[in-house]
Design a protein around this motif. Structure first.
Motif, PDB file in Angstrom:
ATOM      1  N   GLU A   1      -1.192   4.115  -1.540  1.00  0.00           N
ATOM      2  CA  GLU A   1      -2.214   2.983  -1.187  1.00  0.00           C
ATOM      3  C   GLU A   1      -3.182   2.962  -1.976  1.00  0.00           C
ATOM      4  O   GLU A   1      -3.703   1.934  -2.601  1.00  0.00           O
ATOM      5  CB  GLU A   1      -2.411   3.138   0.365  1.00  0.00           C
ATOM      6  CG  GLU A   1      -3.475   2.222   0.538  1.00  0.00           C
ATOM      7  CD  GLU A   1      -3.976   2.295   1.991  1.00  0.00           C
ATOM      8  OE1 GLU A   1      -4.971   1.490   2.484  1.00  0.00           O
ATOM      9  OE2 GLU A   1      -3.661   3.120   2.558  1.00  0.00           O
ATOM     10  N   PHE A   2      -3.784   4.218  -2.397  1.00  0.00           N
ATOM     11  CA  PHE A   2      -5.140   4.360  -3.194  1.00  0.00           C
ATOM     12  C   PHE A   2      -4.747   5.147  -4.363  1.00  0.00           C
ATOM     13  O   PHE A   2      -3.761   5.985  -4.306  1.00  0.00           O
ATOM     14  CB  PHE A   2      -6.286   4.916  -2.360  1.00  0.00           C
ATOM     15  CG  PHE A   2      -6.698   3.932  -1.156  1.00  0.00           C
ATOM     16  CD1 PHE A   2      -7.030   2.795  -1.261  1.00  0.00           C
ATOM     17  CD2 PHE A   2      -6.626   4.643   0.115  1.00  0.00           C
ATOM     18  CE1 PHE A   2      -7.564   1.974  -0.357  1.00  0.00           C
ATOM     19  CE2 PHE A   2      -6.736   3.858   1.354  1.00  0.00           C
ATOM     20  CZ  PHE A   2      -7.398   2.664   1.012  1.00  0.00           C
TER      21      PHE A   2
ATOM     22  N   THR B   1      -1.127  -1.803   4.220  1.00  0.00           N
ATOM     23  CA  THR B   1      -1.750  -2.321   2.982  1.00  0.00           C
ATOM     24  C   THR B   1      -1.207  -3.230   2.149  1.00  0.00           C
ATOM     25  O   THR B   1      -0.025  -3.098   2.115  1.00  0.00           O
ATOM     26  CB  THR B   1      -2.581  -1.269   2.016  1.00  0.00           C
ATOM     27  OG1 THR B   1      -3.278  -1.790   1.026  1.00  0.00           O
ATOM     28  CG2 THR B   1      -1.536  -0.644   1.142  1.00  0.00           C
TER      29      THR B   1
ATOM     30  N   GLY C   1      -7.038  -1.134  -4.767  1.00  0.00           N
ATOM     31  CA  GLY C   1      -6.389   0.459  -4.713  1.00  0.00           C
ATOM     32  C   GLY C   1      -7.349   1.415  -4.608  1.00  0.00           C
ATOM     33  O   GLY C   1      -7.078   2.635  -5.153  1.00  0.00           O
TER      34      GLY C   1
ATOM     35  N   GLN D   1       1.317   4.558  -8.335  1.00  0.00           N
ATOM     36  CA  GLN D   1       1.729   3.355  -7.586  1.00  0.00           C
ATOM     37  C   GLN D   1       2.752   3.453  -6.371  1.00  0.00           C
ATOM     38  O   GLN D   1       2.729   2.631  -5.703  1.00  0.00           O
ATOM     39  CB  GLN D   1       2.874   2.749  -8.771  1.00  0.00           C
ATOM     40  CG  GLN D   1       2.120   2.180 -10.203  1.00  0.00           C
ATOM     41  CD  GLN D   1       3.241   1.561 -10.990  1.00  0.00           C
ATOM     42  OE1 GLN D   1       4.079   0.855 -10.509  1.00  0.00           O
ATOM     43  NE2 GLN D   1       2.725   1.699 -12.367  1.00  0.00           N
TER      44      GLN D   1
ATOM     45  N   THR E   1     -11.211  -1.907  -2.047  1.00  0.00           N
ATOM     46  CA  THR E   1      -9.969  -1.693  -1.603  1.00  0.00           C
ATOM     47  C   THR E   1      -8.895  -2.555  -2.069  1.00  0.00           C
ATOM     48  O   THR E   1      -7.795  -2.033  -2.185  1.00  0.00           O
ATOM     49  CB  THR E   1     -10.074  -1.605   0.155  1.00  0.00           C
ATOM     50  OG1 THR E   1     -10.498  -3.162   0.556  1.00  0.00           O
ATOM     51  CG2 THR E   1     -11.152  -0.382   0.586  1.00  0.00           C
TER      52      THR E   1
ATOM     53  N   ASN F   1      -2.417  -4.361  -0.905  1.00  0.00           N
ATOM     54  CA  ASN F   1      -2.665  -4.226  -2.372  1.00  0.00           C
ATOM     55  C   ASN F   1      -2.677  -2.684  -2.686  1.00  0.00           C
ATOM     56  O   ASN F   1      -2.894  -1.936  -1.924  1.00  0.00           O
ATOM     57  CB  ASN F   1      -3.961  -4.641  -2.788  1.00  0.00           C
ATOM     58  CG  ASN F   1      -4.127  -6.470  -2.314  1.00  0.00           C
ATOM     59  OD1 ASN F   1      -3.374  -7.096  -2.968  1.00  0.00           O
ATOM     60  ND2 ASN F   1      -4.801  -6.716  -1.431  1.00  0.00           N
ATOM     61  N   SER F   2      -2.332  -2.336  -3.990  1.00  0.00           N
ATOM     62  CA  SER F   2      -2.324  -1.049  -4.265  1.00  0.00           C
ATOM     63  C   SER F   2      -2.835  -0.889  -5.535  1.00  0.00           C
ATOM     64  O   SER F   2      -3.183  -2.006  -6.337  1.00  0.00           O
ATOM     65  CB  SER F   2      -0.856  -0.422  -4.244  1.00  0.00           C
ATOM     66  OG  SER F   2      -0.109  -1.098  -5.224  1.00  0.00           O
ATOM     67  N   SER F   3      -3.005   0.315  -6.311  1.00  0.00           N
ATOM     68  CA  SER F   3      -3.187   0.372  -7.775  1.00  0.00           C
ATOM     69  C   SER F   3      -2.230  -0.384  -8.608  1.00  0.00           C
ATOM     70  O   SER F   3      -2.583  -0.559  -9.756  1.00  0.00           O
ATOM     71  CB  SER F   3      -3.066   1.880  -8.092  1.00  0.00           C
ATOM     72  OG  SER F   3      -1.963   2.549  -7.791  1.00  0.00           O
ATOM     73  N   HIS F   4      -1.283  -0.809  -8.179  1.00  0.00           N
ATOM     74  CA  HIS F   4      -0.295  -1.677  -8.944  1.00  0.00           C
ATOM     75  C   HIS F   4      -0.849  -3.131  -9.295  1.00  0.00           C
ATOM     76  O   HIS F   4      -0.715  -3.403 -10.348  1.00  0.00           O
ATOM     77  CB  HIS F   4       1.397  -1.695  -8.131  1.00  0.00           C
ATOM     78  CG  HIS F   4       2.059  -2.382  -9.054  1.00  0.00           C
ATOM     79  ND1 HIS F   4       2.886  -1.961 -10.243  1.00  0.00           N
ATOM     80  CD2 HIS F   4       2.693  -3.631  -8.754  1.00  0.00           C
ATOM     81  CE1 HIS F   4       3.409  -2.988 -10.480  1.00  0.00           C
ATOM     82  NE2 HIS F   4       3.568  -3.988  -9.711  1.00  0.00           N
TER      83      HIS F   4
ATOM     84  N   THR G   1      -4.681   6.021 -13.220  1.00  0.00           N
ATOM     85  CA  THR G   1      -3.376   5.580 -13.224  1.00  0.00           C
ATOM     86  C   THR G   1      -2.436   5.431 -14.403  1.00  0.00           C
ATOM     87  O   THR G   1      -1.218   5.795 -14.312  1.00  0.00           O
ATOM     88  CB  THR G   1      -3.121   4.225 -12.411  1.00  0.00           C
ATOM     89  OG1 THR G   1      -4.015   3.232 -13.357  1.00  0.00           O
ATOM     90  CG2 THR G   1      -3.782   4.362 -11.036  1.00  0.00           C
TER      91      THR G   1
END
Length: 707
Positions: free
Chosen positions: A124-125, A11, A157, A121, A154, A13-16, A113
């Motif tokens: 991925e999700f 991936t 995240g 972080q 998506t 991107n993430s929740s970061h 988060t």
């Protein structure tokens, strides 16, 4: 086992990304993008608003033009605490891709988060968060739009999946399009929750949606309880009940955490997080009532009008909360629910003469909806007649209303009222998949119960001053508006604007005057197969009238055991022939069973069976072949049938006549009574049948909160 979804390293991107996009100061870049393949507009800029459009978070704009997201984040966290939700709870988000649902994604992911710290972080999700995009398939570009929304969600995240509507009976007509799409959407979202074992569904309804619903219901002459609008929290119940023995009555929690935020805030939240959105062109069509109201409200949306309208809605909600609490207490104190599916009200405990009309009307409506499992409200003259009926003490007459039959409870001398399901309604028998909800309750039921307990605790701690009672004595929408003006909730200008809005929409609303009259089923004394019934095959599970789970199968061991108890010395001479004969004697070789309500003729038939002499003399039958026995209609299990009928008659005497008529019974293709599972009657010892009262919606309609 750790909570969360499958994690992949593939991936970008993430929740970061989400945390950074919120924490950084965002420049309000205006960007318009018109894709060549679609008539939709995807925009980072909100559509132009009239000068008078209320912006409740304008004060949150800092001097350099940026948005202070901390205000929205704190408000969102407070609302989640009011629900009873904590960051570790798993949640499904209903996402359309518009600014409302995209803002919900931003706030929910940030809430989760921020409370989980750096753990989120690393994935991925965002842990325990699933977005579901429903492709209704009603527009040519809907598929491409759904995939676009999927990519955007998506990239935030958040795990996301697309679900497509299947219109097996054809796509809905224009006049019913929005209603049909909404129903299908919620069915799909519920299915996703069950499939992923998640007990909480969140949608992005906001304050403007509440205002639209208020005007819509006002134009339909709703009372104060209807004007309270959408619940902050409510329960959704699956069309397929959990068949496991330990299943509870909990449904899914439907949460609307954005009800206090205006539409404009949705755009601002998306802008702050650099999130694009989709504008649905059908939302601008004047064919739909909500759209017409929305456009008019936009023209009238001065800060004063908007704040006063929301204050009126809040007052209605406080009244609704107060009434709901009283009704809940009365349900527990004055109502007894019997396993045969009927209810008994103790009028002495209820004290109907002491209750206000609005409370007693709601109490009766909830009880009738539970018994009939038809969620249609009791309105108008029917509601007034029921109030008079319940308040007449002692109760001496019977009444029929909203799919229910009311009469004095036997032996109570009119101090109690019995409510049973009316048999005039059209029969329904839905085939259930016994594995469709397997394990659902065992996984999430306790979690839902704890969330509800947390929410109730928060509600109970609210000061009594919050429970407004100024509308408890008001019967009409006109009186609600007049009282709101008298109490200073509405100014004269806002009052006149709301009256004008109602009048305009009332003129657009065409009521249906042609009411289809259903033919009533006449219960004849003679035993016939004319009563309406539905087919149920062996080892299948049927849901009868959304009230009883019915199933049956054949068990040869039962035949051996029953015959052995009666003629133990002859069992070895007949062996397998007993079962073959027993099955065919009443079931027939096609082994087809039909389910219907009990009728008066069934009682007479049981009485006949209980008095029948046993003509199955074994020593006279041993010389006959099995074929000859069938042809001669010699019933080897007649003694078992006789004893079963005797026991059933004794049990039926303890059940009021009105309640008996709502019991499910099994008959063969010729209409011959095979079984009354609720009282254990079996015409054939091979037949094993059961009927368990398990209503789709529990007493009181499930948990809801109008905080």
């Amino acid at each position: 086992m750790a909570r969360g979804f499958l994690i992949s390293t593939q991936t970008k991107n993430s929740s970061h990304f989400l945390l950074n996009s919120i924490s950084e100061t965002s420049r309000l870049t205006k960007l318009l993008y018109y894709p060549s393949s679609s008539s939709l507009r995807f925009s980072l800029s909100p559509p132009p608003f009239p000068p008078r459009f209320l912006c409740s978070c304008c004060s949150h704009l800092q001097e350099n033009g940026t948005i202070d997201m901390s205000v929205h984040s704190e408000a969102f966290a407070k609302r989640m605490a009011m629900v009873g939700l904590k960051p570790h709870h798993r949640i499904v988000l209903g996402v359309s891709g518009g600014p409302d649902s995209m803002a919900l994604c931003v706030l929910t992911a940030a809430w989760k988060t921020n409370n989980l710290g750096n753990a989120a972080q690393k994935n991925e999700f965002v842990d325990g968060l699933l977005a579901v995009v429903v492709d209704h398939g009603l527009r040519a570009e809907s598929k491409d739009e759904a995939h676009l929304v999927h990519r955007r969600v998506t990239s935030m995240g958040i795990e996301c999946e697309i679900a497509c509507c299947e219109w097996s009976e054809g796509k809905p007509k224009q006049g019913h399009l929005q209603e049909a799409a909404r129903q299908k959407r919620y069915e799909i979202l519920q299915s996703a929750c069950i499939r992923h074992q998640i007990g909480v569904l969140m949608t992005a309804h906001h304050a403007d949606d509440q205002a639209e619903l208020f005007i819509l219901r006002l134009s339909r002459n709703s009372g104060v309880l209807g004007l309270a609008g959408m619940a902050f929290v409510s329960e959704l119940f699956s069309t397929c009940p959990d068949l496991s023995a330990e299943a509870s009555s909990n449904g899914l929690l439907l949460v609307r955490p954005l009800l206090e935020l205006p539409k404009e805030d949705m755009y601002k939240i998306c802008l702050a997080a650099n999130q694009e959105w989709v504008e649905d062109p059908t939302n601008r069509s004047a064919l739909f009532a909500r759209n017409r109201i929305r456009m008019i409200l936009t023209d009238l949306a001065s800060p004063i009008f908007r704040s006063e309208l929301q204050a009126l809605i809040a007052a209605c909600r406080r009244t609704r909360l107060h009434v709901d609490k009283i009704c809940s207490n009365l349900m527990h104190q004055a109502v007894t629910i019997m396993p045969e599916g009927y209810a008994v009200i103790d009028l002495g405990i209820l004290g109907p003469s002491e209750l206000k009309d609005i409370v007693l009307s709601k109490f009766i409506a909830l009880l009738l909806q539970f018994v009939s499992q038809k969620q249609r409200p009791v309105r108008g003259s029917a509601s007034k007649l029921l109030l008079d009926y319940i308040r007449t003490s002692p109760c001496k007459t019977a009444a029929t209303a909203s799919g229910c039959y009311l009469c004095p409870a036997p032996g109570s001398k009119g101090t109690k009222v019995l409510i049973s399901c009316s048999t005039d309604a059209e029969l329904t028998l839905e085939l259930l998949n016994p594995y469709s909800t397997e394990g659902y309750n065992s996984t999430i039921s306790k979690e839902v119960e704890q969330i509800v307990a947390n929410g109730r605790s928060y509600s109970d701690q609210c000061p009594q001053s919050m429970l407004g009672v100024q509308f408890l004595n008001l019967a009409s929408s006109d009186s609600v508006l007049a009282e709101a003006k008298r109490e200073g909730i509405l100014s004269e200008s806002t009052y006149k604007s709301i009256i004008s809005l109602r009048r305009a929409e009332s003129n657009n609303f065409k009521s249906k005057t042609n009411i289809a009259l259903k033919n009533k089923v006449e219960h004849k004394v003679e035993y016939t197969a004319s009563a309406p019934s539905e087919v149920l095959h062996p080892e299948k599970v049927g849901y009868f009238m959304n009230r009883f789970i019915v199933k049956w199968y054949l068990c040869k061991q039962n035949a051996y055991t029953s015959y052995f108890m009666i003629n133990s010395n002859q069992l070895q001479d007949f062996g397998e022939e007993i079962c073959n004969f027993c099955n065919s004697c009443v079931l027939g070789h096609d082994q087809m069973v039909r389910v219907r309500y009990m009728i008066d003729a069934d009682w007479l038939y049981l009485a006949t069976l209980s008095k029948r002499e046993d003509r199955s003399i074994v020593h006279e039958e041993r010389s006959l072949s099995v074929e000859s026995r069938v042809m001669s209609n010699i019933n080897l299990c007649s003694t078992c049938t006789k004893k079963s009928a005797e026991r059933a008659l004794l049990l039926l005497k303890s059940i009021p006549v009105a309640a008996r008529r709502a019991l499910p019974v099994l008959v063969n293709v010729d209409g011959v009574l095979l079984s009354i599972p609720s009282v254990g009657f079996q015409h054939c010892p091979c037949l094993v049948a059961s009927a368990i009262f398990k209503p789709k919606v529990p007493l009181g309609g499930g948990y809801n909160s109008f905080l």
